[in-house]
Design a protein around this motif. Structure first.
Motif, PDB file in Angstrom:
ATOM      1  N   ARG A  83      -7.178  43.733  12.240  1.00 52.30           N
ATOM      2  CA  ARG A  83      -6.224  44.298  12.627  1.00 52.30           C
ATOM      3  C   ARG A  83      -5.925  45.675  12.019  1.00 52.30           C
ATOM      4  O   ARG A  83      -5.768  46.713  12.676  1.00 52.30           O
ATOM      5  CB  ARG A  83      -4.792  43.711  12.450  1.00 52.30           C
ATOM      6  CG  ARG A  83      -3.727  44.188  13.378  1.00 52.30           C
ATOM      7  CD  ARG A  83      -2.265  43.659  12.754  1.00 52.30           C
ATOM      8  NE  ARG A  83      -1.715  44.205  11.787  1.00 52.30           N
ATOM      9  CZ  ARG A  83      -1.139  45.599  11.618  1.00 52.30           C
ATOM     10  NH1 ARG A  83      -0.773  45.978  12.840  1.00 52.30           N
ATOM     11  NH2 ARG A  83      -0.777  46.010  10.461  1.00 52.30           N
TER      12      ARG A  83
ATOM     13  N   LYS B 111       3.522  51.689  12.935  1.00 54.21           N
ATOM     14  CA  LYS B 111       3.740  50.994  14.030  1.00 54.21           C
ATOM     15  C   LYS B 111       3.290  51.721  15.279  1.00 54.21           C
ATOM     16  O   LYS B 111       4.347  52.253  16.210  1.00 54.21           O
ATOM     17  CB  LYS B 111       5.210  50.790  14.345  1.00 54.21           C
ATOM     18  CG  LYS B 111       5.608  49.054  14.466  1.00 54.21           C
ATOM     19  CD  LYS B 111       7.048  48.663  14.606  1.00 54.21           C
ATOM     20  CE  LYS B 111       7.335  47.437  15.355  1.00 54.21           C
ATOM     21  NZ  LYS B 111       6.620  46.458  14.769  1.00 54.21           N
TER      22      LYS B 111
ATOM     23  N   TYR C 229      -1.874  47.624  18.409  1.00 55.13           N
ATOM     24  CA  TYR C 229      -1.522  46.505  19.303  1.00 55.13           C
ATOM     25  C   TYR C 229      -2.808  46.466  20.493  1.00 55.13           C
ATOM     26  O   TYR C 229      -3.117  45.408  20.615  1.00 55.13           O
ATOM     27  CB  TYR C 229      -0.409  46.830  20.003  1.00 55.13           C
ATOM     28  CG  TYR C 229       0.915  46.170  19.259  1.00 55.13           C
ATOM     29  CD1 TYR C 229       1.707  45.040  19.590  1.00 55.13           C
ATOM     30  CD2 TYR C 229       1.276  46.781  17.963  1.00 55.13           C
ATOM     31  CE1 TYR C 229       2.750  44.527  18.616  1.00 55.13           C
ATOM     32  CE2 TYR C 229       2.313  46.446  17.299  1.00 55.13           C
ATOM     33  CZ  TYR C 229       2.985  45.367  17.620  1.00 55.13           C
ATOM     34  OH  TYR C 229       4.115  44.955  16.943  1.00 55.13           O
TER      35      TYR C 229
ATOM     36  N   ASN D  57       4.933  39.393  10.343  1.00 52.78           N
ATOM     37  CA  ASN D  57       4.704  39.376   8.628  1.00 52.78           C
ATOM     38  C   ASN D  57       4.635  37.776   8.504  1.00 52.78           C
ATOM     39  O   ASN D  57       4.864  37.001   9.318  1.00 52.78           O
ATOM     40  CB  ASN D  57       5.701  40.007   7.850  1.00 52.78           C
ATOM     41  CG  ASN D  57       5.453  41.433   7.812  1.00 52.78           C
ATOM     42  OD1 ASN D  57       6.552  42.118   8.159  1.00 52.78           O
ATOM     43  ND2 ASN D  57       4.668  42.160   7.218  1.00 52.78           N
TER      44      ASN D  57
ATOM     45  N   GLY E 277       7.782  44.982   7.277  1.00 51.95           N
ATOM     46  CA  GLY E 277       8.735  44.377   8.125  1.00 51.95           C
ATOM     47  C   GLY E 277      10.288  44.415   7.574  1.00 51.95           C
ATOM     48  O   GLY E 277      10.356  44.181   6.423  1.00 51.95           O
TER      49      GLY E 277
ATOM     50  N   ALA F 151       7.436  36.306  10.629  1.00 48.47           N
ATOM     51  CA  ALA F 151       8.576  37.052  10.558  1.00 48.47           C
ATOM     52  C   ALA F 151       8.848  38.302  11.104  1.00 48.47           C
ATOM     53  O   ALA F 151       7.729  39.268  10.959  1.00 48.47           O
ATOM     54  CB  ALA F 151       9.159  37.207   9.216  1.00 48.47           C
TER      55      ALA F 151
HETATM   56  C1  PLP Z   1       6.997  45.215  14.052  1.00 50.01           C
HETATM   57  C2  PLP Z   1       5.742  44.300  13.147  1.00 50.01           C
HETATM   58  C3  PLP Z   1       6.296  43.502  12.120  1.00 50.01           C
HETATM   59  C4  PLP Z   1       7.899  42.974  11.990  1.00 50.01           C
HETATM   60  O1  PLP Z   1       8.523  44.108  11.508  1.00 50.01           O
HETATM   61  P1  PLP Z   1      10.293  44.042  11.652  1.00 50.01           P
HETATM   62  O2  PLP Z   1      10.785  45.192  11.065  1.00 50.01           O
HETATM   63  O3  PLP Z   1      10.539  42.695  10.888  1.00 50.01           O
HETATM   64  O4  PLP Z   1      10.390  43.759  13.316  1.00 50.01           O
HETATM   65  C5  PLP Z   1       5.446  43.097  11.328  1.00 50.01           C
HETATM   66  N1  PLP Z   1       4.016  43.197  11.452  1.00 50.01           N
HETATM   67  C6  PLP Z   1       3.624  44.091  12.549  1.00 50.01           C
HETATM   68  C7  PLP Z   1       2.194  44.514  12.837  1.00 50.01           C
HETATM   69  C8  PLP Z   1       4.474  44.937  13.536  1.00 50.01           C
HETATM   70  O5  PLP Z   1       4.036  45.605  14.415  1.00 50.01           O
END
Ligand code: PLP
Length: 354
Positions: free
Chosen positions: A186, A196, A201, A237, A258, A300
């Motif tokens: 990833r 993010k 993705y 996570n 996260g 999570a």
């Molecule tokens: C958004 C995300 C998370 C979780 O983050 P939160 O702030 O808990 O929603 C975990 N891993 C990845 C790769 C993400 O994009």
């Protein structure tokens, strides 16, 4: 048309679509509220945002988002309590992370006041869209991308920041089977895994499709170097419970910081659950599974909060997790949800009333 004190121009919708929505059957992120917020970055500055009816946006074919992928987003939720008050959960952390992502993708950072005032004004306007059914919430998607034009491979000179809202039902994932990935990665050291960014993705979809073809729901990401350390579960996570200790990997270049992850760690510590933030290997987890010490494994993230894993596959062998009474997953999920919906005290100061 009216202007708020924060100079947000508001164009109200003429006829709300809310009566057409079946609030008892909401799929995740597929129904949108009446309004959205749009803010443009031009001539080196963010302009005043506009809240307008939810609608399509128009871009030049040469807009750099299409060619070079400068695109980042956030995911958060608004919750209603029993007295109809509205709350956000740690929204300043989302703003901070948006700017961490922006910096890595050479996108201009967004001022905190613009993010918070825009978010609150939009949610207030579409407040009646926040579902009240247990476990439902208003999913919030702030995002930013390069709208500036030109094929030159360099950062754009114009960007758009938008916030869209999607009422969403409770997220029941069912039994989640995951596959420990040993070929694809990833993220990598020095890469964009901690941001993010949309491209992270895009790169996950193909390996996930291959896992789905083999009968799994999701991929467990390991480190890109030797595929030895467990890092994330899909776009969540990951936590494992070995005996009575809850373990999660430390944040790094490769792992997203996260908000659910760090909230779970704090809650676990406050409840006297032993936690360890450390690197842990696939070998350690397989061994714990084989001698009955692996009690739980869960993802999570904001959408599902906690998503328990029932089986993990590794080198063609499936390992089933046991059914645990009074699991850490259910205890921690209940506590975090109770805080989000204003059902219990919030000693951490995470709830943000609007
Ligand atoms: C958004 C995300 C998370 C979780 O983050 P939160 O702030 O808990 O929603 C975990 N891993 C990845 C790769 C993400 O994009």
């Amino acid at each position: 048309m009216e202007t708020t004190t924060q100079n947000i121009v508001i164009e109200n919708i003429k006829n709300s679509k809310i009566d057409q929505v079946d609030f008892d059957n909401l799929a995740f992120g597929s129904v949108f509220t009446d309004h959205m917020l749009v803010c443009d970055y031009r001539n080196g500055a963010w302009e005043a945002p506009t809240i307008m009816p939810y609608q399509a946006i128009s871009l030049e074919p040469s807009a750099k988002i299409f060619h070079y992928g400068q695109s980042i987003f956030e995911g958060m939720k608004a919750y209603k309590d029993a007295d109809n008050n509205t709350f956000l959960f740690r929204p300043l952390d989302n703003h901070r992370r948006l700017n961490i992502s922006a910096k890595r993708m050479a996108i201009p950072e967004l001022p905190e006041s613009l993010f918070m005032d825009g978010l609150k004004a939009l949610i207030k306007l579409d407040e009646k869209w926040i579902p009240k059914k247990d476990g439902s919430a208003l999913y919030i998607r702030p995002f930013m991308f390069a709208s500036g034009k030109g094929f030159h491979a360099s950062p754009a000179d114009e960007y758009k920041f938008l916030i869209c809202l999607a009422p969403s039902g409770a997220y029941f994932s069912g039994k989640v089977k995951v596959l420990i990935e040993e070929k694809y990665s990833r993220s990598a050291n020095g890469g964009t895994g901690f941001a993010k960014a949309g491209g992270n993705y895009a790169g996950q979809f193909f390996p996930t499709q291959l896992a789905v073809e083999k009968g799994y729901n999701q991929v467990i990401w390991t480190d890109d170097h030797n595929h030895e350390f467990i890092e994330e579960a899909g776009a969540m996570n990951i936590f494992v419970r070995i005996d009575d200790t809850l373990i999660t990997a430390p944040i790094s270049d490769r792992i997203l910081d996260g908000i659910t992850r760090k909230s779970i760690l704090q809650i676990a510590e406050s409840e006297g659950i032993a936690t360890e933030v450390r690197k842990f290997t696939v070998g350690e987890v397989v061994e714990a599974a084989e001698n009955g010490r692996l009690k739980e494994m869960f993802g999570a993230g904001t959408a599902a909060v906690i998503s328990p894993i029932s089986t993990f596959g590794y080198r063609k062998v499936d390992h089933d997790l046991p059914e645990v009474q009074d699991s850490f997953a259910s205890r921690l999920k209940k506590r975090i949800i109770d805080i989000q919906y204003n059902r219990v005290e919030d000693p951490f100061g995470w709830r943000h009333g609007i």
